[in-house]
Design a protein around this motif. Sequence first.
Motif, short mmCIF file in Angstrom:
data_model
loop_
_atom_site.label_atom_id
_atom_site.label_comp_id
_atom_site.label_asym_id
_atom_site.label_seq_id
_atom_site.Cartn_x
_atom_site.Cartn_y
_atom_site.Cartn_z
N LEU A 1 59.93 -40.06 -14.46
CA LEU A 1 60.75 -40.00 -15.68
C LEU A 1 60.30 -38.91 -16.64
N LYS A 2 59.34 -38.13 -16.22
CA LYS A 2 58.78 -37.09 -17.09
C LYS A 2 59.85 -36.11 -17.58
N ASP A 3 60.71 -35.68 -16.69
CA ASP A 3 61.71 -34.68 -17.07
C ASP A 3 62.70 -35.20 -18.10
N ILE A 4 63.10 -36.46 -17.96
CA ILE A 4 64.06 -37.01 -18.93
C ILE A 4 63.38 -37.23 -20.28
N LEU A 5 62.09 -37.58 -20.26
CA LEU A 5 61.35 -37.70 -21.52
C LEU A 5 61.25 -36.36 -22.23
N LEU A 6 60.96 -35.31 -21.48
CA LEU A 6 60.86 -33.98 -22.08
C LEU A 6 62.21 -33.49 -22.58
N GLU A 7 63.25 -33.72 -21.82
CA GLU A 7 64.59 -33.28 -22.23
C GLU A 7 65.05 -34.04 -23.47
N THR A 8 64.74 -35.34 -23.53
CA THR A 8 65.10 -36.12 -24.71
C THR A 8 64.37 -35.62 -25.94
N ALA A 9 63.10 -35.24 -25.77
CA ALA A 9 62.34 -34.68 -26.90
C ALA A 9 63.00 -33.40 -27.40
N ARG A 10 63.43 -32.55 -26.47
CA ARG A 10 64.06 -31.27 -26.86
C ARG A 10 65.36 -31.49 -27.61
N SER A 11 66.06 -32.57 -27.30
CA SER A 11 67.37 -32.80 -27.90
C SER A 11 67.34 -33.80 -29.04
N SER A 12 66.13 -34.19 -29.49
CA SER A 12 66.01 -35.20 -30.55
C SER A 12 65.16 -34.66 -31.70
N PRO A 13 65.72 -33.80 -32.53
CA PRO A 13 64.95 -33.25 -33.66
C PRO A 13 64.41 -34.37 -34.54
N ASN B 1 63.56 -42.07 -24.97
CA ASN B 1 62.72 -41.69 -26.10
C ASN B 1 61.31 -42.24 -26.00
N ILE B 2 61.19 -43.49 -25.49
CA ILE B 2 59.89 -44.16 -25.48
C ILE B 2 59.72 -44.91 -24.17
N LEU B 3 58.61 -44.68 -23.50
CA LEU B 3 58.22 -45.44 -22.32
C LEU B 3 56.98 -46.26 -22.69
N ILE B 4 57.09 -47.59 -22.56
CA ILE B 4 55.98 -48.48 -22.87
C ILE B 4 55.47 -49.10 -21.58
N ASN B 5 54.26 -48.72 -21.20
CA ASN B 5 53.62 -49.24 -19.99
C ASN B 5 52.88 -50.52 -20.36
N ASN B 6 53.57 -51.63 -20.25
CA ASN B 6 53.05 -52.90 -20.74
C ASN B 6 52.56 -53.83 -19.64
N ALA B 7 53.17 -53.79 -18.46
CA ALA B 7 52.88 -54.75 -17.40
C ALA B 7 51.42 -54.67 -16.96
N ALA B 8 50.84 -55.81 -16.63
CA ALA B 8 49.45 -55.81 -16.17
C ALA B 8 49.12 -57.12 -15.48
N VAL B 9 48.13 -57.05 -14.60
CA VAL B 9 47.46 -58.23 -14.06
C VAL B 9 46.00 -58.13 -14.47
N MET B 10 45.32 -59.29 -14.54
CA MET B 10 43.96 -59.30 -15.10
C MET B 10 43.02 -60.19 -14.32
N ASN B 11 41.85 -59.64 -14.00
CA ASN B 11 40.76 -60.41 -13.38
C ASN B 11 41.24 -61.16 -12.15
N THR B 12 41.99 -60.50 -11.31
CA THR B 12 42.55 -61.16 -10.13
C THR B 12 41.51 -61.29 -9.02
N PRO B 13 41.72 -62.24 -8.11
CA PRO B 13 40.91 -62.24 -6.89
C PRO B 13 41.13 -60.92 -6.15
N GLU B 14 40.19 -60.53 -5.33
CA GLU B 14 40.32 -59.25 -4.63
C GLU B 14 41.59 -59.23 -3.81
N GLY B 15 42.34 -58.15 -3.95
CA GLY B 15 43.59 -58.00 -3.21
C GLY B 15 44.02 -56.55 -3.19
N ARG B 16 45.09 -56.27 -2.46
CA ARG B 16 45.59 -54.92 -2.31
C ARG B 16 47.09 -54.90 -2.58
#
Length: 345
Positions: free
Chosen positions: A166-178, A128-143
Amino acid sequence: MSMVSRVPFQLSGRYAERNRWENLNGPVDSRVTGSQIVEDEGLADQWSDKVVLITGVSSGIGVETVRVLASTGATIFGTARNLDKAKEALGGSLLDSGRVKLLFMDQTDFSSVRACAAEFLKQTSKLNILINNAAVMNTPEGRTNDGFELQFGTNHLSHFLLFYLLKDILLETARSSPGFHSRIVSVSSAAHRYSPIPLGNVNFEGNYNGWLAYGSSKTANIYMTNQIERLYGAQGLHGFSVHPGAFMSPNLQKHSQEEMKAVLKDKRALAYLSSLGQACATTVYGAVSSELEGKGGFYLEGASVAVHPTPSDGDALEYGFGSWAFDDAKEKELWGLSKSWVGVE
């Protein structure tokens, strides 16, 4: 600068009044917490049919977001590169409840993102919900392992790939979750105002600056969710980007110690500083608020919808979004490039 915002009130929604600058007084003030939002929505133990996936749950607001959303009764999947650290941060009671499940994902490696998505799809048939929370900040230059600037690769491209898998499962869940469309909530930052995305040089080759690269990655978070709304909103999949506000997180801020020392000496910054409960509130608002049902493409802050750009002479704390935060052409261009970079069709 006065503690009172100099521009027309910039937030809209049920919590906007509580987040006026006039009312801010640090972590002890009246700003809403994530737990209060769940209570206000009447969602305690009401979401046993919902599934939520949250990235980056070993520290900071990721941990608090898991705790709050687990109170709804939803099944929560959390990702982390260090599962032992995540287990320690979340605690036994949450993990033993059966509501919270952990998945390994190293977001500096596309192959790990693909493996995590595959494992998630083995364990559940809905999202139902994907939360993109992870992050790094102001790191030294790297790859990253795939050759991208560390912040852009971790903060944007890994989340773009995860979403696409995960796009397809998000869309399918939306269709099946009035009554409840699927949602993507991407934790961006007011730091998106530091830099637009240099699409011709996303790795900042030859001119690396940690804060500009971080700002670019946070602009990318906004562009991604705006484009999700444009492409899939009519199919019941909506995107929101979030600025959580300022909070103390030793892991996220490990490369920014001098800046954090300055914050602790600045009265205006101290007034804006929030607790983790307050900091996760805007993410929770984006995930659960009934005000947002059937809508998307918003930049959220203060558990509200930001309705004005930041004034050109505004400081890093002022409410509002950057002048480049909404750009149809750049959003579409980034989307196409991101598909190529992560290897999806």
